[in-house]
Design an enzyme around this catalytic site. Structure first.
Site, short mmCIF file in Angstrom:
data_model
loop_
_atom_site.label_atom_id
_atom_site.label_comp_id
_atom_site.label_asym_id
_atom_site.label_seq_id
_atom_site.Cartn_x
_atom_site.Cartn_y
_atom_site.Cartn_z
N GLY A 18 -71.59 22.27 -13.87
CA GLY A 18 -72.37 21.84 -15.04
C GLY A 18 -73.43 20.84 -14.64
O GLY A 18 -73.26 20.07 -13.70
N ARG A 79 -72.66 28.54 -11.95
CA ARG A 79 -71.26 28.77 -11.63
C ARG A 79 -71.24 30.13 -10.93
O ARG A 79 -71.59 31.13 -11.54
CB ARG A 79 -70.41 28.76 -12.90
CG ARG A 79 -70.53 27.42 -13.64
CD ARG A 79 -69.46 27.25 -14.69
NE ARG A 79 -69.82 26.20 -15.63
CZ ARG A 79 -69.49 24.91 -15.50
NH1 ARG A 79 -68.78 24.51 -14.48
NH2 ARG A 79 -69.85 24.03 -16.41
N ASP A 110 -65.50 18.60 -9.47
CA ASP A 110 -64.40 18.92 -8.55
C ASP A 110 -64.33 20.41 -8.19
O ASP A 110 -63.92 20.76 -7.09
CB ASP A 110 -63.05 18.40 -9.08
CG ASP A 110 -62.76 18.84 -10.50
OD1 ASP A 110 -63.59 19.56 -11.07
OD2 ASP A 110 -61.69 18.47 -11.01
N THR A 133 -71.36 14.65 -12.77
CA THR A 133 -70.78 15.22 -13.99
C THR A 133 -70.76 14.14 -15.06
O THR A 133 -70.55 12.96 -14.73
CB THR A 133 -69.35 15.78 -13.75
OG1 THR A 133 -68.72 15.99 -15.03
CG2 THR A 133 -68.47 14.84 -12.95
N ASP A 135 -68.51 13.81 -17.23
CA ASP A 135 -67.13 13.56 -17.68
C ASP A 135 -66.47 12.33 -17.07
O ASP A 135 -65.46 11.85 -17.57
CB ASP A 135 -66.25 14.78 -17.39
CG ASP A 135 -66.78 16.03 -18.05
OD1 ASP A 135 -67.48 15.90 -19.07
OD2 ASP A 135 -66.49 17.14 -17.56
N ASP A 137 -64.59 12.11 -14.56
CA ASP A 137 -63.18 12.40 -14.30
C ASP A 137 -62.87 12.60 -12.81
O ASP A 137 -61.88 13.22 -12.46
CB ASP A 137 -62.76 13.66 -15.08
CG ASP A 137 -63.63 14.87 -14.75
OD1 ASP A 137 -64.67 14.70 -14.08
OD2 ASP A 137 -63.27 15.98 -15.15
N ARG A 179 -64.27 17.32 -21.42
CA ARG A 179 -63.24 18.31 -21.07
C ARG A 179 -61.85 17.73 -21.31
O ARG A 179 -61.59 17.24 -22.40
CB ARG A 179 -63.44 18.80 -19.64
CG ARG A 179 -64.69 19.67 -19.58
CD ARG A 179 -64.64 20.61 -18.47
NE ARG A 179 -64.60 19.90 -17.22
CZ ARG A 179 -64.70 20.47 -16.04
NH1 ARG A 179 -64.85 21.77 -15.97
NH2 ARG A 179 -64.67 19.77 -14.94
P1 ATP Z 1 -68.25 20.56 -13.98
O1 ATP Z 1 -67.31 19.38 -13.83
O2 ATP Z 1 -69.53 20.16 -14.58
O3 ATP Z 1 -67.65 21.77 -14.63
P2 ATP Z 1 -67.65 21.74 -11.44
O4 ATP Z 1 -68.26 21.53 -10.11
O5 ATP Z 1 -66.23 21.34 -11.61
O6 ATP Z 1 -68.62 21.03 -12.49
P3 ATP Z 1 -66.95 24.59 -11.55
O7 ATP Z 1 -67.53 25.65 -12.41
O8 ATP Z 1 -65.50 24.32 -11.67
O9 ATP Z 1 -67.83 23.28 -11.86
O10 ATP Z 1 -67.27 24.93 -10.02
C1 ATP Z 1 -68.60 25.21 -9.60
C2 ATP Z 1 -68.61 26.35 -8.63
O11 ATP Z 1 -67.87 25.99 -7.45
C3 ATP Z 1 -67.94 27.64 -9.10
O12 ATP Z 1 -68.77 28.38 -9.95
C4 ATP Z 1 -67.68 28.34 -7.77
O13 ATP Z 1 -68.85 28.94 -7.30
C5 ATP Z 1 -67.33 27.18 -6.86
N1 ATP Z 1 -65.85 27.08 -6.76
C6 ATP Z 1 -65.00 26.43 -7.58
N2 ATP Z 1 -63.71 26.61 -7.17
C7 ATP Z 1 -63.77 27.40 -6.08
C8 ATP Z 1 -62.77 27.96 -5.20
N3 ATP Z 1 -61.48 27.73 -5.37
N4 ATP Z 1 -63.21 28.73 -4.18
C9 ATP Z 1 -64.52 28.97 -3.99
N5 ATP Z 1 -65.49 28.47 -4.79
C10 ATP Z 1 -65.13 27.71 -5.81
#
Ligand code: ATP
Length: 330
Positions: A18, A79, A110, A133, A135, A137, A179
């Protein structure tokens, strides 16, 4: 810092997951720190999608002018489902090599760090994460980039809602993002003088909520603002409003979901400074051969936290803030 001996000559930077206000300030800091230390920097578009589809270009110090104050991320974020697959990551690695990159800086949450960690384990790609982020968190930093801006957006909106609430003797349920964490709700609730704050970290009950609404009325309050975290376990704002209307048919109950305005807008000074510090820290960390860590700020000092800790552990909600919220809602 004096220029350390390092094999790193070219760093790729991407924003993933995000978006959050301050990501642009962080990209700018990474690009300029690379220029300062005479190494090349490549901007990768749309998170891991840009690695998979080879969408990247070199960024010089002047290419990031006029973005420190802009919300969103000019590299764009995504994503990427493909990056979750071994085939997708193989393509990403092929382009990583083809572009002669030596390391990655991943600005995101994360999930993005989990992806980078998997990528590192498979292909030994050095990387440092920067927490971006709204959040707040993520373990290993007191604040994430975007959190302060989101808070300020929330209180500006809730202040406006208060004008309407007091003019009509209304009870407003206001949903804020976060979240499954209640950081945004707790701080924005305190800062906007909410009568109640409902967060997933606390066990709340409808009876307690109703009692406190009654108490507020008896104490002479003729309107109430209840800030609800989107992850609140008692129910969403619509369920809570319905239950309150049923219990107190005489109340004029309204709901506002702040939604995506919380992710936008010009980053605050705090977010710009944090993003600038963490961008520089990430580049310096890689030059000192640190990898699989997240650059964060704790007690106003730069710290590097092992990425697995940053992913697995969670910041605890501040009990003192919960107490303050309760005392001030009298
Ligand atoms: P936010 O906190 O804003 O949601 P985020 O970084 O946690 O941000 P995610 O959508 O959970 O957002 O992860 C971003 C991208 O990281 C995913 O779309 C994917 O491409 C990659 N990713 C997440 N988990 C994995 C995993 N276990 N293996 C490979 N790639 C991953």
């Amino acid at each position: 810092m004096t220029q350390p001996t390092t094999s790193i000559q070219k760093i790729g930077v991407l924003t993933s997951g995000g978006d959050s206000p301050g990501m642009n300030s962080a990209i700018r800091a990474v690009v300029r720190a690379c220029a300062y230390y005479n190494i090349k920097c490549v901007g990768i578009r749309q998170g891991y999608e840009g690695l998979i589809h080879n969408q990247m270009s070199e960024l010089g110090a002047r290419s990031v002018k006029h973005i420190i104050n802009k919300g969103g991320t000019f590299l764009q974020t995504a994503r990427s489902e493909e990056f979750r697959t071994p085939e997708g990551r193989q393509k990403a690695f092929d382009h990583f090599k083809k572009n002669e990159l030596d390391a990655l800086i991943v600005i995101g949450g994360d999930g993005s760090f989990t992806g980078a960690n998997v990528f590192h384990k498979e292909f030994n790609v050095p990387f440092i994460g920067i927490p971006g982020t709204i959040d707040n968190d993520i373990f290993g930093t007191d604040f994430t980039i975007g959190y302060d801006t989101a808070l300020n957006t929330c209180i500006e909106a809730i202040d406006k809602i208060r004008d309407s609430a007091t003019s009509h003797n209304r009870v407003f349920f206001v949903e804020v993002m976060g979240r499954d964490a209640g950081f945004i709700a707790l701080s924005s609730g305190i800062a906007s003088g909410a009568t109640n704050i409902l967060i997933p970290e606390e066990k709340d009950s409808l009876e307690e909520l109703f009692e406190s609404l009654q108490k507020s009325e008896q104490a002479g309050k003729n309107s109430s603002i209840i800030v609800v975290a989107e992850g609140e376990e008692l129910g969403n704002v619509y369920d809570l409003a319905k239950a309150t209307e049923k219990r107190f048919p005489e109340y004029d109950v309204r709901v506002t979901v702040l939604g995506h305005i919380q992710r936008g807008g010009n980053p605050t000074c705090m977010d710009r400074v944090l993003a600038s510090r963490l961008g520089v820290a990430a580049v310096e960390g890689l030059l000192e051969n640190k990898t699989n860590v997240m650059a964060g700020s704790r007690a106003n000092k730069i710290v590097y936290t092992p990425i697995e800790e940053a992913i697995k552990k969670h910041n605890e909600i501040d009990k003192e803030l919960i107490k303050v919220a309760k005392i001030l809602a009298i």
